[in-house]
Design an enzyme around this catalytic site. Structure first.
Site, short mmCIF file in Angstrom:
data_model
loop_
_atom_site.label_atom_id
_atom_site.label_comp_id
_atom_site.label_asym_id
_atom_site.label_seq_id
_atom_site.Cartn_x
_atom_site.Cartn_y
_atom_site.Cartn_z
CE LYS A 193 -18.83 35.81 -34.37
NZ LYS A 193 -17.78 35.55 -33.39
NE ARG B 85 -18.12 34.17 -26.70
CZ ARG B 85 -17.86 32.95 -27.05
NH1 ARG B 85 -18.36 31.95 -26.37
NH2 ARG B 85 -17.10 32.70 -28.07
NE ARG C 40 -19.67 26.06 -40.08
CZ ARG C 40 -19.48 26.60 -38.88
NH1 ARG C 40 -19.12 25.84 -37.86
NH2 ARG C 40 -19.65 27.88 -38.70
NE ARG D 150 -16.69 21.30 -35.14
CZ ARG D 150 -16.59 22.58 -34.81
NH1 ARG D 150 -15.93 23.41 -35.60
NH2 ARG D 150 -17.15 23.05 -33.73
P1 AMP Z 1 -15.59 29.70 -28.91
O1 AMP Z 1 -14.61 29.04 -29.81
O2 AMP Z 1 -15.77 31.16 -29.22
O3 AMP Z 1 -16.87 28.95 -28.79
O4 AMP Z 1 -14.93 29.68 -27.43
C1 AMP Z 1 -14.50 28.48 -26.82
C2 AMP Z 1 -14.48 28.64 -25.30
O5 AMP Z 1 -13.59 29.70 -24.92
C3 AMP Z 1 -15.81 29.02 -24.68
O6 AMP Z 1 -16.63 27.91 -24.47
C4 AMP Z 1 -15.38 29.68 -23.39
O7 AMP Z 1 -15.01 28.72 -22.41
C5 AMP Z 1 -14.13 30.42 -23.81
N1 AMP Z 1 -14.46 31.80 -24.24
C6 AMP Z 1 -14.45 32.29 -25.50
N2 AMP Z 1 -14.79 33.60 -25.51
C7 AMP Z 1 -15.02 33.94 -24.23
C8 AMP Z 1 -15.41 35.15 -23.58
N3 AMP Z 1 -15.63 36.28 -24.26
N4 AMP Z 1 -15.56 35.12 -22.24
C9 AMP Z 1 -15.33 34.00 -21.53
N5 AMP Z 1 -14.99 32.83 -22.07
C10 AMP Z 1 -14.82 32.79 -23.41
#
Ligand code: AMP
Length: 231
Positions: A28, A103, A142, A175
């Site tokens: 993505k 999400r 990775r 990681r």
């Molecule tokens: P990610 O890097 O996409 O895994 O996002 C890191 C953190 O940001 C997640 O664990 C959530 O706490 C928050 N987050 C990201 N996208 C959303 C979303 N669409 N709705 C709510 N929290 C989000």
């Protein structure tokens, strides 16, 4: 490759708002970068935006940090407010690719309603699809240089000397959350709400399903052709 901002859908609906949907490892981020460059759209990735807000120490960041540290989703109202703010910036004047948001179906409904109040709507939802076991293999391969941050992949983008960074020779690391068992757990947690969001948009006939197992440029081409010609 395409006429940025052009096409019948774009001109009749104002700026382009695209959603990019796919689980971790589907490519993505890579596709978002290619598409935003090709189409002149901002790339708004929710996780990055929240992390930046935390680093900036903004009021939003202070509030979001509590949820992020627990591994919980940030509440919908805060998330929507953040995206609408980003969409109002000059960088998104031609439109944006939304990545990581919505999400949940609740977020999708709220986003649609908020956009509609501004006379806007999502043009297309692009779903990048890759079977689970291939995703696990991709993410588990990775590696990253702890010194300079350069990313590698043991199969698709290996360093010149196995296990060592090309730039500084530092031993590459994996990681913790890229280990296979952790990846599988992350995927299982992500997939159900993601499928619900896709189903919500599928019922509106808005989803372009793209085979994410193809080489990276072929995936980009398929998406761009879909945007130009319909699918
Ligand atoms: P990610 O890097 O996409 O895994 O996002 C890191 C953190 O940001 C997640 O664990 C959530 O706490 C928050 N987050 C990201 N996208 C959303 C979303 N669409 N709705 C709510 N929290 C989000």
């Amino acid at each position: 490759m395409t006429d940025p901002g052009g096409g019948p859908a774009a001109s009749s609906r104002g700026r382009r708002i695209l959603l990019l949907v796919g689980p971790v490892g589907a490519g993505k981020g890579t596709q978002a970068a290619a598409l935003s460059g090709e189409l002149g759209l901002a790339h708004l990735a929710s996780g990055n935006l929240f992390r930046q807000a935390v680093l900036d120490g903004s009021p939003l960041g202070e509030q979001a940090r509590v949820y992020m540290e627990r591994g919980d989703l940030v509440p919908d109202d805060m998330t929507i407010e953040m995206f609408m703010h980003e969409l109002s910036k000059p960088a998104a004047a031609r439109g944006a690719i939304l990545d990581g948001f919505p999400r949940t179906v609740t977020q999708a409904r709220a986003l649609d309603a908020t956009l509609a109040r501004r006379g806007e709507q999502i043009e297309r939802v692009i779903s990048i699809e890759v079977p689970m076991e291939e995703l696990v293999a991709r993410v588990a391969g990775r590696r990253v240089c702890p010194e300079c941050g350069t990313p590698y992949h043991v199969d698709s983008d290996p360093p010149k000397v196995a296990g060592r960074c090309d730039n500084d020779g530092t031993e590459l690391q994996q990681r913790d959350d890229d280990r296979p068992e952790v990846v599988r757990a992350r995927l299982e947690k992500q997939v159900r709400p993601m499928l619900e969001v896709l189903d919500y948009y599928d019922q509106k006939g808005m989803v372009q399903h793209v085979d994410g197992t193809q080489p990276i440029p072929a995936v980009t081409t398929e998406i761009l052709e879909g945007l130009r010609d319909g699918w």
